[in-house]
Design a protein around this motif. Structure first.
Motif, PDB file in Angstrom:
ATOM      1  N   ALA A 222      44.164  35.316  34.350  1.00 30.90           N
ATOM      2  CA  ALA A 222      44.965  36.374  33.877  1.00 30.90           C
ATOM      3  C   ALA A 222      44.499  37.100  32.973  1.00 30.90           C
ATOM      4  N   LEU A 223      45.121  38.177  32.632  1.00 29.46           N
ATOM      5  CA  LEU A 223      44.590  39.305  31.597  1.00 29.46           C
ATOM      6  C   LEU A 223      45.620  39.182  30.641  1.00 29.46           C
ATOM      7  N   LEU A 224      45.056  39.932  29.421  1.00 29.17           N
ATOM      8  CA  LEU A 224      45.914  39.869  28.094  1.00 29.17           C
ATOM      9  C   LEU A 224      46.121  41.317  27.703  1.00 29.17           C
ATOM     10  N   PRO A 225      47.007  41.531  26.909  1.00 31.55           N
ATOM     11  CA  PRO A 225      47.478  43.038  26.631  1.00 31.55           C
ATOM     12  C   PRO A 225      46.255  43.641  26.104  1.00 31.55           C
ATOM     13  N   GLU A 226      45.496  42.948  25.157  1.00 29.33           N
ATOM     14  CA  GLU A 226      44.691  43.483  24.162  1.00 29.33           C
ATOM     15  C   GLU A 226      43.326  43.799  24.696  1.00 29.33           C
ATOM     16  N   MET A 227      43.189  43.107  25.908  1.00 29.32           N
ATOM     17  CA  MET A 227      41.598  43.304  26.600  1.00 29.32           C
ATOM     18  C   MET A 227      41.520  44.755  26.867  1.00 29.32           C
ATOM     19  N   ASN A 228      40.307  45.319  26.862  1.00 29.77           N
ATOM     20  CA  ASN A 228      39.973  46.614  27.061  1.00 29.77           C
ATOM     21  C   ASN A 228      39.633  46.593  28.790  1.00 29.77           C
ATOM     22  N   VAL A 229      39.407  47.813  29.183  1.00 30.80           N
ATOM     23  CA  VAL A 229      39.405  47.857  30.703  1.00 30.80           C
ATOM     24  C   VAL A 229      38.069  47.247  31.010  1.00 30.80           C
ATOM     25  N   LYS A 230      37.095  47.630  30.221  1.00 34.53           N
ATOM     26  CA  LYS A 230      35.758  46.867  30.702  1.00 34.53           C
ATOM     27  C   LYS A 230      35.911  45.368  30.819  1.00 34.53           C
ATOM     28  N   THR A 231      36.533  44.680  29.738  1.00 35.06           N
ATOM     29  CA  THR A 231      36.609  43.166  30.099  1.00 35.06           C
ATOM     30  C   THR A 231      37.543  42.857  31.326  1.00 35.06           C
ATOM     31  N   ALA A 232      38.486  43.659  31.410  1.00 40.69           N
ATOM     32  CA  ALA A 232      39.414  43.362  32.721  1.00 40.69           C
ATOM     33  C   ALA A 232      38.676  43.614  33.909  1.00 40.69           C
ATOM     34  N   MET A 233      37.817  44.648  34.022  1.00 46.94           N
ATOM     35  CA  MET A 233      37.161  44.685  35.283  1.00 46.94           C
ATOM     36  C   MET A 233      35.969  43.606  35.415  1.00 46.94           C
ATOM     37  N   LYS A 234      35.565  42.995  34.620  1.00 52.93           N
ATOM     38  CA  LYS A 234      34.667  41.789  34.595  1.00 52.93           C
ATOM     39  C   LYS A 234      35.270  40.585  35.176  1.00 52.93           C
ATOM     40  N   ILE A 235      36.589  40.488  34.693  1.00 52.88           N
ATOM     41  CA  ILE A 235      37.427  39.448  35.139  1.00 52.88           C
ATOM     42  C   ILE A 235      37.706  39.670  36.416  1.00 52.88           C
ATOM     43  N   PHE A 236      37.955  40.793  37.113  1.00 56.85           N
ATOM     44  CA  PHE A 236      38.425  41.287  38.436  1.00 56.85           C
ATOM     45  C   PHE A 236      36.987  40.901  39.218  1.00 56.85           C
ATOM     46  N   ASP A 237      35.950  41.137  38.922  1.00 59.36           N
ATOM     47  CA  ASP A 237      34.540  40.953  39.434  1.00 59.36           C
ATOM     48  C   ASP A 237      34.409  39.259  39.743  1.00 59.36           C
ATOM     49  N   ASP A 238      34.504  38.632  38.471  1.00 58.58           N
ATOM     50  CA  ASP A 238      34.325  37.332  38.574  1.00 58.58           C
ATOM     51  C   ASP A 238      35.327  36.497  39.487  1.00 58.58           C
ATOM     52  N   SER A 239      36.545  36.992  39.551  1.00 61.80           N
ATOM     53  CA  SER A 239      37.586  36.299  40.171  1.00 61.80           C
ATOM     54  C   SER A 239      37.461  36.682  41.602  1.00 61.80           C
ATOM     55  N   GLY A 240      37.343  38.060  42.242  1.00 59.15           N
ATOM     56  CA  GLY A 240      37.520  38.672  43.236  1.00 59.15           C
ATOM     57  C   GLY A 240      38.836  38.902  43.599  1.00 59.15           C
ATOM     58  N   ALA A 241      39.717  39.016  42.704  1.00 58.31           N
ATOM     59  CA  ALA A 241      41.020  39.499  42.637  1.00 58.31           C
ATOM     60  C   ALA A 241      41.327  40.846  42.957  1.00 58.31           C
ATOM     61  N   GLU A 242      42.274  41.242  43.685  1.00 59.23           N
ATOM     62  CA  GLU A 242      42.607  42.871  43.764  1.00 59.23           C
ATOM     63  C   GLU A 242      43.810  43.061  42.671  1.00 59.23           C
ATOM     64  N   GLU A 243      44.552  42.099  42.270  1.00 61.44           N
ATOM     65  CA  GLU A 243      45.534  42.194  41.339  1.00 61.44           C
ATOM     66  C   GLU A 243      45.699  40.950  40.528  1.00 61.44           C
ATOM     67  N   LEU A 244      46.072  41.148  39.033  1.00 60.95           N
ATOM     68  CA  LEU A 244      46.067  40.134  38.399  1.00 60.95           C
ATOM     69  C   LEU A 244      47.452  40.262  37.253  1.00 60.95           C
ATOM     70  N   ALA A 245      47.810  39.089  36.908  1.00 64.87           N
ATOM     71  CA  ALA A 245      49.028  39.149  35.984  1.00 64.87           C
ATOM     72  C   ALA A 245      48.523  39.461  34.699  1.00 64.87           C
ATOM     73  N   VAL A 246      49.683  39.787  33.805  1.00 66.55           N
ATOM     74  CA  VAL A 246      49.199  40.172  32.345  1.00 66.55           C
ATOM     75  C   VAL A 246      50.083  39.158  31.742  1.00 66.55           C
ATOM     76  N   LEU A 247      49.553  38.407  30.837  1.00 64.12           N
ATOM     77  CA  LEU A 247      50.415  37.410  29.856  1.00 64.12           C
ATOM     78  C   LEU A 247      50.479  37.959  28.831  1.00 64.12           C
ATOM     79  N   GLU A 248      51.598  37.323  28.058  1.00 56.59           N
ATOM     80  CA  GLU A 248      51.846  38.047  26.892  1.00 56.59           C
ATOM     81  C   GLU A 248      51.122  37.649  25.744  1.00 56.59           C
ATOM     82  N   SER A 249      50.331  36.412  25.662  1.00 55.90           N
ATOM     83  CA  SER A 249      49.468  36.053  24.703  1.00 55.90           C
ATOM     84  C   SER A 249      48.481  34.861  25.239  1.00 55.90           C
TER      85      SER A 249
END
Length: 608
Positions: free
Chosen positions: A546-573
């Protein structure tokens, strides 16, 4: 008559008020039109750069005069003699003056921490992370502290204060005129360029200083405003009193090809020395950690004063000492002693809490390293005839590159000092050798190294602030489609039609995240016969991702690449499984590409 007089006064007051409103509206219209002009065409940044250059040149002149008057009053030196060039200073004054200046700065720092005021931001950090936004109040405070440090005799230069106030003035004007991010960063570079140009009387040096160290790039669009500000600053300073750090060498001998190898060896040695100095900086700072913050500069001032009793050349920036040492004969032992003492004085001054720069101090120490190198070669009896003056200029420029950065800045400083293309060519080669060596083995200049010690990861003034600002919280959508874990596939199909969204979020009875189910998987034909029997949670994926609100877009894209997901949930913390939004990979990539495109257009000068 009294009533008539009262009526006249009331009418006059009304007219005065109306006039004030009209003037203010007219002023607002002028400012609005000026903002529109500055946004419409980068050409209009040039007049603004000229204004910044003239004002910065005047401020640099005033600061230099104040520092020189302080040296005259405190140390009793002649008005036309630099403090570091004095043959002798009173030992009592040498011990007391820096300590008193340190006490003032120590109390200021103690109050800042007590009142929890944020530390001041320098132009490099402002341009890299904040889009050129500087606080004018902080800039005035930093420049004042630099004046106190240099004026009391601490082994620091005024150039940090010059660039801080120049960039502060530029940022203030830019923010008032609501300039765009790239334009504001450029104007901050103009302020710093004017400051260095005014200090050294070297407009080309000032321009390249801004490009290499403050703006972070060379571009067609930035060349004209930066050079205009640099010229205006240099000419203003020259017209008023002359450049405070002016260095002019009338005659330099030709450089033979056989000297290139020796000077490149000097460049490598200086690179290692520069790395050692920067590595030593945090070690010296740790020596003062257990001392109360208000007392640290006092002790540092006493240490510098004790070294000044041995040689006054450790005091202040070292401009006078450098001019003194350029052409006089000096024993190798004396040169080595001054180098060691000056390095120690600089590190202790900065580590204990004095404010200032190492720009000129690095030039001075580098020149002595070059002179020492030439002297040692002569003592070794080698047939190579190395001109000590050329060695000094090479050492000066290369240590400047190692500590401050900017190989072209230092090379053009030598060119404007000597007017010699031959000497500049070999110095440029040596600067490149030093720059490559320091970048490969260390990776930082002194300013970015200090930021690194504070936890920042920037290595230059290149604009990365937009990347940090482009967070998941800004990109995510909050209209999350949620289904309980007990929902059947058939019920979920009835609630969410195929094509209405990419995925739905599965949550438990506590509303905690339990994974994502894509709608194509949900409507798979293989599930039609058992849709009423299977719960939707059995199709859930990415429970641990999952993603966290404070992550920047570059970190988010790495998580997308590693997981192979097209959509991910954003958790509170990190400590909460509550879902507050979702982000799709396609949208994140599109926004990232848009921001990179905008930044690239700024680099290429296509500011629109």
């Amino acid at each position: 008559m009294p009533r008539r007089g009262l009526l006249v006064e009331e009418m006059a007051l009304v007219l005065s008020t109306l006039s004030h409103i009209i003037d203010r509206k007219a002023s607002n219209r002028v400012v609005t039109r000026l903002r529109a002009l500055l946004r419409s065409n980068e050409f209009y940044l040039i007049p603004l750069a000229l204004v910044i250059g003239v004002s910065t040149g005047a401020i640099v002149t005033v600061m230099s005069l104040i520092a020189q008057f302080a040296h005259v009053i405190i140390y009793g030196i002649p008005i036309d003699v630099r403090l570091s060039a004095n043959a002798w200073v009173n030992p009592v004054v040498a011990l007391i003056a820096p300590a008193c200046g340190g006490l003032f700065l120590g109390l200021m720092e103690w109050l800042r921490r007590r009142w929890k005021i944020a530390a001041a931001v320098d132009p490099v950090e402002a341009n890299a992370l904040r889009g050129g936004r500087l606080s004018m109040r902080d800039s005035i405070v930093v420049s004042s502290q630099t004046l106190v440090s240099n004026g009391s005799g601490a082994s620091v230069g005024l150039e940090a204060g010059y660039t801080q106030i120049g960039a502060g003035v530029a940022s203030l004007l830019g923010q008032y005129l609501t300039l765009r991010r790239n334009d504001l960063r450029l104007i901050v570079g103009c302020g710093a360029a004017a400051a260095i140009a005014a200090a050294f009387g070297a407009p080309i040096t000032g321009a390249f200083y801004a490009c290499e160290l403050i703006v972070g790039v060379y571009s067609v669009g930035s060349a004209a405003p930066i050079l205009a500000a640099s010229l205006a600053g240099a000419l203003t300073s020259q017209y008023l009193t002359g450049a405070p750090y002016s260095l002019e060498i009338q005659k330099v001998g030709a450089v033979g090809f056989e000297q290139y190898i020796a000077l490149f060896v000097l460049a490598l040695l200086v690179a290692f020395i520069g790395i050692v100095v920067m590595r030593a900086s945090p070690a010296v700072e740790r020596l003062f950690v257990r001392i109360p913050v208000w007392l640290r500069p006092v002790i540092g001032g006493v240490c510098v004063g004790a070294m000044a009793i041995v040689t006054p050349q450790v005091l202040a920036a070292g401009h006078g000492a450098m001019l003194l040492d350029l052409h006089r004969e000096m024993a190798v032992g004396m040169i080595a002693t001054i180098i060691v003492l000056k390095l120690a004085a600089c590190l202790i001054s900065l580590a204990s809490g004095f404010r200032g720069g190492l720009f000129f101090a690095s030039l001075f120490i580098g020149s002595l390293l070059g002179k020492l190198f030439a002297g040692l070669l002569a003592m070794a009896g080698l047939s190579l005839a190395l001109d000590p003056l050329v060695a000094m200029l090479t050492g000066m420029a290369t240590l400047g590159v190692a500590i401050v950065g900017g190989p072209l800045t230092m090379s053009f400083l030598v060119l404007e000092m000597t007017r010699s293309v031959d000497v500049t060519a070999v110095v440029l080669g040596a600067c490149i050798v030093t720059s490559v060596c320091v970048r490969v083995l260390f990776g930082h200049s002194f300013s970015t190294w200090r930021l690194h010690l504070r936890g920042e990861t920037i290595r230059s003034a290149n604009d990365v602030g937009w990347l940090r600002n482009l967070t998941v919280e800004r990109l995510m959508r909050s209209d999350v489609a949620k289904v309980p874990t007990t929902t059947s596939i058939a019920a979920c199909r009835r609630e969410f039609a195929l094509g209405t969204r990419q995925a739905v979020v599965v949550v438990n009875n506590s509303d905690d995240y339990c994974g994502l189910v894509s709608l194509p998987d949900l409507f798979s034909g293989e599930l039609d016969s058992i849709a009423d029997e299977i719960q939707v949670v059995e199709l859930a994926k990415y429970f641990e991702v999952a993603l966290l609100p404070e992550m920047n877009v570059k970190t988010a894209m790495k998580i997308f690449d590693d997981s192979g997901a097209e959509e991910l949930a954003v958790l509170e913390s990190e400590n909460s499984r509550k879902v507050i939004g979702f982000l799709t990979e396609s949208f994140a990539r599109r926004r990232y590409v848009e921001e990179i495109d905008q930044a690239t257009r700024g680099v290429l000068g296509a500011l629109s």
